[in-house]
Design an enzyme around this catalytic site. Structure first.
Site: not given
Ligand code: CAO
Length: 541
Positions: A337, A513-515, A517
């Site tokens: 994501p 990577d929004h998972r 960060i």
């Protein structure tokens, strides 16, 4: 029928072990080795497998129970023992206790020995409703296969219907003499089955078996095959016409998650065979691997187009690297994501300094572009904000925090996009980095990079600065969690509080990577990075 009570096996000395999952229900038909329950100690979780095949008629436990070796787990109605028992001995014990094997205990490989009695029986063709010389259209098993009661052995077809011949008992096929295209009649011997049961059945089975293990037709038929099951063989309409598929083919397709309508049958009347299903599955896997279609994400594949309909075309072979890049990009795009944040770094002073060092760079035989400064600044930012110097662990439970700083540099080469890795960038000076980058990029363009020189990157820099453009959103090079996209620097009027002054501004795009960060982590990392690039004296602090 013999009812056998299955008890808790040796649990490696553990007591009061908690049941975390009940894997069976009353009425379930179990095969040997099917899980009865999952239990958990403070050290491991383990499955308790069944040592007999049969129907579950009673549960002695439930979720959350604490169990110990010897406790009753389930009662199983064992068909084989019963069939033989009723013929051989009226004195057979109605209830037998069978201890399960702890075979599935993780980290404990030993399996408690379980006495198993066995009986060889001929597998005979059952009553075929008067039909004779019936065609075998599908063979579903092979010698050596273990079959469970109800598994399809064969599919037959008359001119009116097709029918499945299911096994009446669980066991191992010692012989199977039927081929597709054979013609069969009631009473034909088609194979030989080794029927196994637990120790409770041992006495009665042994007593029932003649020394020469051929069992008479009437005795063996119920033990070996069930009555044929008419299968839904009416042709199924598809957009390409109608097709036939036997139950075993349907079952295989179901197991593989495939739709029969998508598969082309190769048999007469487009009949689907197991090979058709397998070949289709292989082609799907190969298409996914090559990036032609997306994996099971539910995203429809892009339809194939005949471009030659619209004009002249030429098919150009993709290089191996281009194909790998395509597959990697799709994988990263679909798995990660992405969020991309943008900022400009004021590199006026950096550029002035870099230009002042150009002559010296030439003397040293190297080239000083903005890249070594970017690498050094990113390395410093990764140390200052380590959330970007991490990867998600494959177990989904951990973050891998790295204590080394290796930077990947996306390089455009004649063969395609390559990412050589500059190791320990945080420990190296600008000259050393400049020399190493020149060397690595040269090797990349000459196709001489080693595997080691392309591995271990923590974070990638992708610079299109020399080519132009105001910004782009780079794709994270997973399992890294961040990538910096660098665009072309240009002179911009910047308001200094009282006037506009000309400053050299470098557009940057940071994808993450929004998972792994959050926006705040990114904000800190980015602010630090732009401040270091704006004043490179900070690099020596
Ligand atoms: N703004 C303005 N000028 C820039 C610049 C920038 N951001 N970055 C580099 N330049 C200048 C350099 O200073 C050099 O000019 P001088 O010789 O006058 O100093 C010139 O552009 C050429 O630089 P370069 O391309 O030789 O060197 P580099 O270190 O900037 O880049 C490399 C090296 C390998 C990163 C680059 O050549 C490359 O291959 N980039 C492509 C990366 C890519 O394809 N990424 C994928 C995009 S999608 O993720």
């Amino acid at each position: 029928m013999t009812i056998q009570t299955i008890t808790v096996p040796d649990l490696g000395g553990a007591a009061d072990v908690e049941v975390i999952e009940v894997s069976v229900a009353i009425g379930d038909v179990l095969a040997i080795e099917d899980a009865i329950a999952t239990v958990e100690t403070d050290k491991a979780s383990m499955d308790i497998p069944s040592v007999v095949a049969g129907k579950v008629v009673k549960l002695h436990f439930t979720d959350g129970d604490k169990i110990n070796e010897g406790d009753a787990l389930i009662d199983v109605e064992v068909a084989v023992a019963d069939d033989v028992a009723s013929e051989a001995s009226a004195e057979a014990e109605p209830v037998t206790e069978v201890e399960t094997s702890p075979a599935k205990i993780e980290a404990v490989a030993e399996v408690a020995p379980v006495a198993v009695a066995s009986l060889e029986v001929d597998v005979l063709m059952p009553d075929l409703g008067g039909a004779e010389n019936v065609d075998v259209i599908e063979v579903c098993v092979a010698v050596g296969d273990s079959v469970a009661e109800g598994d399809s052995l064969l599919v037959l077809e008359t001119d009116k219907a097709s029918m499945e011949i299911p096994a009446a008992s669980s066991g191992k096929l010692l012989a199977f003499t039927v081929n597709e295209g054979d013609k069969l009649n009631q009473g034909d011997v088609i194979g030989r089955l080794l029927v196994e049961s637990g120790p409770g059945a041992e006495a009665v089975i042994t007593a029932a078996v003649a020394p020469e293990p051929t069992v008479s037709k009437s005795a063996s038929t119920p033990a070996a095959v069930k009555a044929p099951v008419a299968s839904a063989q009416s042709p199924v309409e598809t957009s390409g016409g109608s097709f036939y598929a036997g139950p075993a083919v349907r079952q295989l397709a179901r197991q593989l998650g495939l739709e029969l309508k998508d598969i082309k049958g190769s048999g007469p009347k487009s009949r689907l065979s197991k090979d058709d299903v397998r070949n289709y599955a292989k082609s799907v896997i190969s298409d996914v691997k090559s990036g032609k279609v997306s994996s099971g994400s539910g995203i429809p594949a892009i339809p194939e187009i005949d471009f030659s309909k619209f004009g002249e075309i030429e098919l150009v072979k993709m290089s191996k690297i281009k194909k790998l890049t395509a597959a990697n990009m799709s994988r990263n795009w679909l798995n990660v994501p992405h969020v991309t944040q943008f900022d400009d770094a004021d590199i006026t002073d950096l550029e002035a300094f870099r230009k002042s060092m150009k002559a010296e760079a030439e003397r040293r035989g190297t080239k000083l572009t903005p890249m070594p400064f970017l690498i050094k600044a990113v390395a410093s930012a990764l140390r200052a904000e380590p959330s970007f110097n991490a990867s998600l662990h494959a177990d989904g439970e951990h973050i891998v925090q790295k204590d080394y700083v290796h930077i990947g540099i996306a390089a455009d080469t004649p063969a395609g996009l390559l990412v050589p890795v500059l190791k320990d960038a945080d420990k190296k000076g600008i000259w050393e980095i400049a020399e190493e980058v020149t060397l690595l990029i040269g090797k990349a363009r000459d196709g001489k990079l080693t595997m080691n020189e392309m591995q271990g990157s923590c974070f990638t820099i992708s610079s299109l600065g020399a080519m132009g453009g105001k910004g782009f959103t780079p794709i994270v090079n997973a399992p890294e969690v961040g990538i910096l996209g660098v665009s072309k620097a240009s002179m911009q009027p910047i308001w200094n509080g009282s006037e506009f002054i000309p400053r050299q501004m470098l557009p940057l795009a940071l994808s993450y990577d929004h998972r792994a960060i959050n926006g705040a982590d990114c904000g800190r990392f980015f602010t630090y990075l732009t401040s270091v690039l704006s004043d490179i004296r900070r690099l020596v602090l």
